[in-house]
Design an enzyme around this catalytic site. Structure first.
Site, mmCIF file in Angstrom:
data_model
loop_
_atom_site.group_PDB
_atom_site.id
_atom_site.type_symbol
_atom_site.label_atom_id
_atom_site.label_comp_id
_atom_site.label_asym_id
_atom_site.label_seq_id
_atom_site.Cartn_x
_atom_site.Cartn_y
_atom_site.Cartn_z
ATOM 1 N N HIS A 121 6.892 41.919 13.308
ATOM 2 C CA HIS A 121 8.002 42.298 12.433
ATOM 3 C C HIS A 121 9.073 42.935 13.335
ATOM 4 C CE1 HIS A 121 10.049 44.820 9.389
ATOM 5 N NE2 HIS A 121 9.538 44.023 8.479
ATOM 6 N N ASP B 175 0.369 47.885 14.628
ATOM 7 C CA ASP B 175 1.142 47.989 13.392
ATOM 8 C C ASP B 175 0.230 47.504 12.260
ATOM 9 O OD1 ASP B 175 2.602 47.337 11.155
ATOM 10 O OD2 ASP B 175 4.196 46.294 12.234
ATOM 11 N N GLN C 225 0.283 45.617 7.252
ATOM 12 C CA GLN C 225 -0.292 44.581 6.378
ATOM 13 C C GLN C 225 -1.814 44.602 6.368
ATOM 14 O OE1 GLN C 225 1.466 42.892 4.317
ATOM 15 N NE2 GLN C 225 3.509 43.263 5.136
ATOM 16 N N LYS D 56 3.138 49.674 0.709
ATOM 17 C CA LYS D 56 2.447 48.379 0.750
ATOM 18 C C LYS D 56 0.988 48.523 0.329
ATOM 19 C CE LYS D 56 5.335 46.735 4.541
ATOM 20 N NZ LYS D 56 6.299 45.831 3.909
ATOM 21 N N CYS E 275 11.870 39.323 8.366
ATOM 22 C CA CYS E 275 12.045 40.220 9.521
ATOM 23 C C CYS E 275 11.166 39.783 10.692
ATOM 24 C CB CYS E 275 11.759 41.676 9.163
ATOM 25 S SG CYS E 275 12.821 42.311 7.886
#
Ligand code: 7TS
Length: 413
Positions: free
Chosen positions: A129, A206, A209, A232, A371
């Site tokens: 991202h 990261d 997700q 999220k 993104c």
């Protein structure tokens, strides 16, 4: 005999927790398949926010009054919930941030700024991202280190042989997502961490997700840093967290100055900083949102993150099967290990048109570059349509989505 855990999920019961799922869009029942962007919020989280503002809204850590004490206790309890949810050893390793983006910027501007030298290199994956690319580019412009890209193969899985080959004695950091938001690829972050560590480099994962979709254990991964966002994972916007190993956080300088992050301030004798994690939490944090994010993680734990992940895998399999019926549809990202995210293009139908028209039928999907421009451009497209699943989605919603897609595609062709 092996006893398999029961991973069945009562989706109707889950849905009852989400008031928004009762609404209509353009006269049709809402089918919300934009969960990778933001998930919906269960009533338990909404009630937590409501309760905070009705009963104990106060600034934390500084008041000697009942409301301030209650708010502080709930805020610090949320830190303990995040610690437990991520498998961190110590609650001092959990820093609250505005979200994943701010967590990564914190690492870049604190750890990065004082550890990266002009000849150094960092490895950033092609799946990232923009929020795990641009902070490093901004810093590289100032410090002069080199960013090298870990490439993907034709399925959108990271090329692990290429990854190994990128290391040299100048490699300091690997920045990679746990699960790709654009394609759903699940990356082998534990293996990647081991390889990074063999070469004396750190790894920043990261997890934006991953946290909503699979059990995460930062110690098992051996991540040096791990970032995620509340919105999220069924929590509010404006809040997230950074996990960092205590020894690293302790050695890092603050990156923002202000109240809460100091021990003493003096014009003459200089200023000393608070202990971790407060050293990185300047100013009044989004107190209610932190507390509500903790409640969201408890909600997930009550259902079971493994159960949610297993349900989403069923939805993914069903969607793959149904989407194969749509003529001219091509899925981008076919890695062997994927989360509930499907990016696709349809021949002769622009993604933007598909997104707008399908919204008229009550179906919310995302269209655009997600993104992740470097990734999409590598696959020769500017935009895809993306459907992404959460605990409350159903097979019937996927059927509605595919039928709506068929109608829309016929209209725009
Ligand atoms: N990293 C990943 C993997 C993401 O998916 C996102 C947001 C971010 C970082 C940034 O998170 P934030 O909460 O700080 O904004 N992803 C998306 C998306 O896929 N569509 O909208 C936002």
């Amino acid at each position: 005999m092996t006893v398999l855990a029961d991973l069945s999920l009562d989706v109707e019961q889950v849905r009852r927790d989400f008031p928004i799922l009762a609404r209509q869009v353009h006269g049709k029942p809402l089918v919300y398949l934009d969960n990778a962007a933001t998930s919906q919020t269960p009533r338990q989280v909404i009630e937590t926010l409501d309760h905070y503002y009705r009963h104990y809204n106060a600034n934390i850590h500084r008041g000697l009054h009942t409301l301030a004490d209650e708010a502080t206790a709930a805020f610090e309890q949320a830190r303990e919930i995040v610690r437990n949810f991520t498998g961190a050893a110590d609650r001092r390793e959990i820093v609250f941030t505005r979200g994943t983006t701010e967590a990564i910027n914190l690492v870049a501007n604190s750890w990065g700024r004082c550890n990266l030298k002009p000849d150094d290199e960092i490895l950033v994956s092609q799946l990232e991202h923009h929020s795990n690319i641009v902070p490093w580019q901004l810093l590289a412009e100032q410090l002069g280190f080199r960013i090298r890209m870990i490439p993907v193969d034709e399925r959108g899985a990271l090329d692990m042989a290429a990854y190994r080959g990128l290391f040299n004695e100048r490699t300091r950091l690997v920045a990679v997502n746990h699960i790709s938001n654009a394609f759903g690829t699940i990356n082998p972050v534990k293996e990647m961490a081991a390889i990074a560590h063999e070469h004396g480099a750190l790894i920043l994962v990261d997890g934006a997700q991953a946290i909503p979709h699979e059990p995460v254990d930062v110690q098992a991964i051996d991540a040096d840093f791990y970032a995620f966002s509340g919105h999220k994972v069924y929590g509010p916007t404006g809040v997230g967290a950074l996990y960092g190993k205590a020894a690293l956080l302790e050695a890092m300088p603050p990156w923002q100055g202000g109240g809460e992050m100091i021990k003493t301030v003096s014009f003459d004798a200089g200023t000393t900083y608070a202990d971790i994690p407060h050293k990185f939490e300047a100013g009044t944090p989004p107190i209610a949102n932190v507390i509500a994010m903790g409640r969201a993680l408890e909600w997930v734990t009550d259902i079971g993150i493994a159960r949610i992940g297993a349900w989403e895998q069923q939805l993914l399999a069903h969607a793959n099967e149904r989407l194969a019926e749509v003529e001219g549809l091509r899925i981008l990202g076919t890695a062997p290990r994927k989360a509930g995210v499907i990016s696709f293009v349809v021949e002769g139908a622009h993604a933007q048109d598909v997104g707008l028209l399908i919204d008229q039928l009550g179906v919310a999907i995302r269209t655009g570059n997600h993104c992740a421009q470097p990734l999409l451009h590598h696959f020769g497209v500017d935009a895809t349509c993306r459907a992404s699943f959460a605990a409350y989605n159903t097979r019937e919603e996927i059927d509605t989505f595919v039928e709506a897609l068929q109608r829309v595609v016929t209209m725009v062709r």
